[in-house]
Motif scaffolding. Structure first.
Motif, PDB file in Angstrom:
ATOM      1  N   MET A 113       0.846  -1.171   0.000  1.00 34.16           N
ATOM      2  CA  MET A 113       0.000   0.000   0.000  1.00 34.16           C
ATOM      3  C   MET A 113       0.894   1.238   0.000  1.00 34.16           C
ATOM      4  O   MET A 113       1.785   1.363   0.835  1.00 34.16           O
ATOM      5  CB  MET A 113      -0.903  -0.009   1.238  1.00 34.16           C
ATOM      6  N   THR A 114       0.630   2.139  -0.919  1.00 39.19           N
ATOM      7  CA  THR A 114       1.418   3.366  -0.987  1.00 39.19           C
ATOM      8  C   THR A 114       0.875   4.375   0.022  1.00 39.19           C
ATOM      9  O   THR A 114      -0.191   4.200   0.606  1.00 39.19           O
ATOM     10  CB  THR A 114       1.366   3.970  -2.402  1.00 39.19           C
ATOM     11  N   PHE A 115       1.642   5.451   0.177  1.00 40.95           N
ATOM     12  CA  PHE A 115       1.254   6.490   1.125  1.00 40.95           C
ATOM     13  C   PHE A 115      -0.042   7.168   0.699  1.00 40.95           C
ATOM     14  O   PHE A 115      -0.898   7.479   1.524  1.00 40.95           O
ATOM     15  CB  PHE A 115       2.398   7.499   1.245  1.00 40.95           C
ATOM     16  N   LEU A 173       3.610  12.336   9.288  1.00 42.53           N
ATOM     17  CA  LEU A 173       2.279  12.718   9.760  1.00 42.53           C
ATOM     18  C   LEU A 173       1.832  14.021   9.115  1.00 42.53           C
ATOM     19  O   LEU A 173       0.681  14.151   8.678  1.00 42.53           O
ATOM     20  CB  LEU A 173       2.277  12.845  11.281  1.00 42.53           C
ATOM     21  N   ASN A 174       2.743  14.990   9.029  1.00 42.31           N
ATOM     22  CA  ASN A 174       2.418  16.260   8.365  1.00 42.31           C
ATOM     23  C   ASN A 174       2.090  16.034   6.893  1.00 42.31           C
ATOM     24  O   ASN A 174       1.170  16.657   6.347  1.00 42.31           O
ATOM     25  CB  ASN A 174       3.566  17.250   8.511  1.00 42.31           C
ATOM     26  N   LYS A 175       2.846  15.161   6.251  1.00 47.56           N
ATOM     27  CA  LYS A 175       2.591  14.833   4.840  1.00 47.56           C
ATOM     28  C   LYS A 175       1.229  14.169   4.680  1.00 47.56           C
ATOM     29  O   LYS A 175       0.481  14.482   3.744  1.00 47.56           O
ATOM     30  CB  LYS A 175       3.696  13.941   4.307  1.00 47.56           C
ATOM     31  N   LEU A 176       0.876  13.283   5.617  1.00 46.87           N
ATOM     32  CA  LEU A 176      -0.422  12.599   5.563  1.00 46.87           C
ATOM     33  C   LEU A 176      -1.568  13.606   5.703  1.00 46.87           C
ATOM     34  O   LEU A 176      -2.537  13.555   4.931  1.00 46.87           O
ATOM     35  CB  LEU A 176      -0.507  11.546   6.665  1.00 46.87           C
ATOM     36  N   VAL A 177      -1.466  14.512   6.660  1.00 51.23           N
ATOM     37  CA  VAL A 177      -2.513  15.523   6.851  1.00 51.23           C
ATOM     38  C   VAL A 177      -2.612  16.418   5.629  1.00 51.23           C
ATOM     39  O   VAL A 177      -3.714  16.781   5.180  1.00 51.23           O
ATOM     40  CB  VAL A 177      -2.244  16.345   8.136  1.00 51.23           C
ATOM     41  N   PHE A 178      -1.477  16.776   5.041  1.00 51.15           N
ATOM     42  CA  PHE A 178      -1.478  17.621   3.839  1.00 51.15           C
ATOM     43  C   PHE A 178      -2.170  16.906   2.670  1.00 51.15           C
ATOM     44  O   PHE A 178      -2.984  17.495   1.963  1.00 51.15           O
ATOM     45  CB  PHE A 178      -0.042  17.998   3.464  1.00 51.15           C
TER      46      PHE A 178
END
Length: 113
Positions: free
Chosen positions: A1-3, A105-110
């Motif tokens: 699974m990719t990000f 985590l910041n990348k996920l929220v973005f």
């Protein structure tokens, strides 16, 4: 699974939270855009020529109102994002316990927003 797939699955799993966040942000932007559209409409710019005083007061009133609407819309969207992140606090905590870094985590929220 990719990000990106992981972010998409998070959106699907918590669709009620995302829908509330999306609708509140959309509402604030819609109000600001509607007012800006009326304030800068070409037919309304030149038709207030009954008096120079009325024209000056109308233009300054529209500019002050637009500034206030921008101010309240900005803080409403910040409040909406804050409430959204508070509802996801437990999810973020679990992800951090499993080894997710702060930058991930910041990348996920973005990506999710």
């Amino acid at each position: 699974m990719t990000f990106r797939q992981f972010a998409f699955n998070n959106i699907i799993r918590s669709k009620r939270t995302y829908l509330a966040h999306f609708l509140s942000s959309t509402f604030a932007i819609m109000i600001f855009f509607t007012y800006a559209l009326l304030a800068f409409h070409p037919n309304l710019q030149g038709d207030l020529t009954a008096s120079v005083t009325i024209n000056t007061f109308a233009k300054s009133g529209l500019q002050i109102s637009q500034g206030l609407i921008f101010f309240f819309s900005f803080f409403f969207i910040l409040y909406s994002v804050s409430a959204f992140l508070k509802t996801r606090k437990k999810d973020f905590g679990i992800l951090m316990l499993h080894g997710m870094s702060r930058s991930q985590l910041n990348k996920l929220v973005f990506i999710e927003n």
